[in-house]
Write a protein that holds these residues in place. Structure first.
Motif, short mmCIF file in Angstrom:
data_model
loop_
_atom_site.label_atom_id
_atom_site.label_comp_id
_atom_site.label_asym_id
_atom_site.label_seq_id
_atom_site.Cartn_x
_atom_site.Cartn_y
_atom_site.Cartn_z
N ALA A 44 -1.10 8.00 16.26
CA ALA A 44 -0.24 6.82 16.16
C ALA A 44 0.67 6.92 14.94
N ASP A 45 1.81 6.23 15.03
CA ASP A 45 2.70 6.15 13.87
C ASP A 45 2.17 5.16 12.84
N VAL A 46 1.60 4.06 13.34
CA VAL A 46 1.12 2.99 12.45
C VAL A 46 -0.22 2.46 12.96
N TYR A 47 -1.16 2.26 12.05
CA TYR A 47 -2.43 1.59 12.32
C TYR A 47 -2.41 0.28 11.56
N ILE A 48 -2.48 -0.84 12.29
CA ILE A 48 -2.47 -2.16 11.67
C ILE A 48 -3.90 -2.69 11.63
N VAL A 49 -4.43 -2.87 10.44
CA VAL A 49 -5.80 -3.36 10.27
C VAL A 49 -5.75 -4.86 10.03
N ALA A 50 -6.16 -5.62 11.04
CA ALA A 50 -6.15 -7.08 10.95
C ALA A 50 -7.54 -7.58 11.29
N VAL A 51 -8.44 -7.48 10.31
CA VAL A 51 -9.83 -7.93 10.49
C VAL A 51 -10.19 -8.86 9.33
N PHE B 152 -0.96 3.49 7.44
CA PHE B 152 -2.07 2.55 7.57
C PHE B 152 -1.72 1.29 6.79
N VAL B 153 -1.78 0.13 7.44
CA VAL B 153 -1.47 -1.13 6.76
C VAL B 153 -2.56 -2.15 7.07
N HIS B 154 -2.83 -3.02 6.10
CA HIS B 154 -3.66 -4.18 6.39
C HIS B 154 -2.82 -5.44 6.23
N THR B 155 -3.35 -6.55 6.74
CA THR B 155 -2.58 -7.80 6.81
C THR B 155 -3.13 -8.90 5.90
N ALA B 156 -4.02 -8.55 4.99
CA ALA B 156 -4.71 -9.57 4.19
C ALA B 156 -3.90 -9.98 2.98
N GLY B 157 -3.98 -11.26 2.62
CA GLY B 157 -3.23 -11.77 1.49
C GLY B 157 -3.83 -11.42 0.14
N THR B 158 -5.16 -11.27 0.08
CA THR B 158 -5.82 -11.09 -1.22
C THR B 158 -6.38 -9.69 -1.44
N MET B 159 -6.34 -8.85 -0.42
CA MET B 159 -6.95 -7.52 -0.54
C MET B 159 -5.93 -6.50 -1.05
N SER B 160 -6.38 -5.60 -1.92
CA SER B 160 -5.51 -4.59 -2.50
C SER B 160 -5.23 -3.47 -1.50
N MET B 161 -4.03 -2.89 -1.59
CA MET B 161 -3.75 -1.73 -0.74
C MET B 161 -4.50 -0.50 -1.25
N GLU C 296 -2.84 9.06 3.29
CA GLU C 296 -1.71 9.49 2.45
C GLU C 296 -0.65 8.40 2.37
N HIS C 297 -0.39 7.72 3.47
CA HIS C 297 0.65 6.69 3.52
C HIS C 297 0.00 5.36 3.91
N TYR C 298 0.17 4.35 3.07
CA TYR C 298 -0.52 3.10 3.33
C TYR C 298 0.18 1.95 2.63
N GLY C 299 -0.20 0.74 3.02
CA GLY C 299 0.40 -0.43 2.41
C GLY C 299 -0.11 -1.72 3.00
N VAL C 300 0.67 -2.79 2.79
CA VAL C 300 0.28 -4.14 3.20
C VAL C 300 1.45 -4.78 3.94
N THR D 205 6.92 5.28 2.96
CA THR D 205 6.03 4.35 3.65
C THR D 205 6.59 2.94 3.65
N LEU D 206 7.21 2.55 2.53
CA LEU D 206 7.82 1.23 2.46
C LEU D 206 8.88 1.06 3.54
N ASP D 207 9.68 2.08 3.75
CA ASP D 207 10.72 2.00 4.78
C ASP D 207 10.11 1.78 6.16
N ILE D 208 9.02 2.46 6.45
CA ILE D 208 8.37 2.34 7.76
C ILE D 208 7.76 0.95 7.93
N ILE D 209 7.07 0.46 6.89
CA ILE D 209 6.44 -0.85 7.00
C ILE D 209 7.50 -1.95 7.08
#
Length: 256
Positions: free
Chosen positions: A59-66, A87-96, A104-108, A137-141
């Motif tokens: 996959a190009d992007v894995y969205i972690v929304a748990v 790899f991105v997560h969707t949480a407001g308080t969790m650190s990337m 290698e490439h990740y964010g929020v 990664t910022l550009d992709i997110i």
């Protein structure tokens, strides 16, 4: 984008449905329980799994929304099986940094809205706050976020955490006050429906006025007599009395 949705709860459901509506249906939904994954997958027309070994690896992007308390374990398992992509997560308080050393490439991508499975939101109006491990990664997110929303901005973790606290005050605490109001009304044979015009006008005013300017009620007028009467009426319910007292005292001390 080739997107895999990790999770099938409130946030995941709204993101997946929004992506499907614009022709970017996730290629797969993973959830801890297969039934949950299948419910969302069937709703958007894709496949489901609860087996990490069968999660799409390219996959190009894995969205972690748990849920926050499950996120670290889910990220560990996901990154152990999938090595490439963003790899991105969707949480407001969790650190990337939860992804550090695992991807290698990740964010929020934090969408600041209250979500439920039963009601789809207009995601185009949802403020989305983005952070990334590097410029690429910022550009992709950012591209992903702009598929979802017209209101996207970059925000560092240090500020995102304060944003989340503010959202708890504005949304969660406001709604629990409505739940307490419903408790009082129902005890005296009234429906919460009578509050809806009041609430609609309260929110409408906030589109024009700062919350300080929109504040009304006995405490904002300095009417301590009415406040005392209300507290006397609530003497049989310690929790409601304490909440009323704390909020009234705050308003009294901070009124203009």
């Amino acid at each position: 984008m080739k997107i895999v949705m990790i999770g099938a709860g409130n946030v995941a459901t709204n993101i997946a449905k929004t992506l499907a509506n614009i022709g970017e249906t996730p290629v797969q939904i993973w959830s801890r329980t297969l039934a949950s994954a299948e419910t969302l997958a069937n709703a958007v027309g894709t496949c489901a799994t609860s087996d990490w070994n069968s999660v799409v690896k390219d996959a190009d992007v894995y969205i972690v929304a748990v849920k926050d308390d499950a996120m670290l374990n889910v990220i560990d398992l996901l990154c152990a099986h999938c090595k490439h992509g963003v790899f991105v997560h969707t949480a407001g308080t969790m650190s990337m940094s939860m992804f550090t050393g695992k991807a290698e490439h990740y964010g929020v991508l934090y969408p600041m809205q209250t979500f439920s499975k039963q009601k789809e939101v207009d995601f185009r109006t949802v403020p989305c706050f983005v952070e990334a491990s590097d410029k690429h990664t910022l550009d992709i997110i950012m591209e992903l976020a702009r598929l979802l929303s017209d209101n996207v901005r970059e925000l560092a973790e240090s500020e995102r955490k304060w944003l989340h606290i503010a959202a708890v005050f504005s949304c969660n605490f406001a709604n629990v006050c409505n739940a307490m109001a419903a408790q009082i009304l129902e005890r005296h044979g009234l429906s919460f429906d009578v509050m809806l015009p009041l609430l609609d006008e309260t929110v409408a005013k906030l589109h024009r006025l700062h919350p300080r300017e929109a504040q009304t009620g006995p405490a904002s007028r300095g009417d301590v007599g009415v406040v005392s009467k209300h507290l006397a009426m609530l003497e049989d319910n310690k929790e409601l009395s304490e909440v009323y007292s704390v909020l009234s005292n705050y308003i009294l001390k901070n009124r203009e």
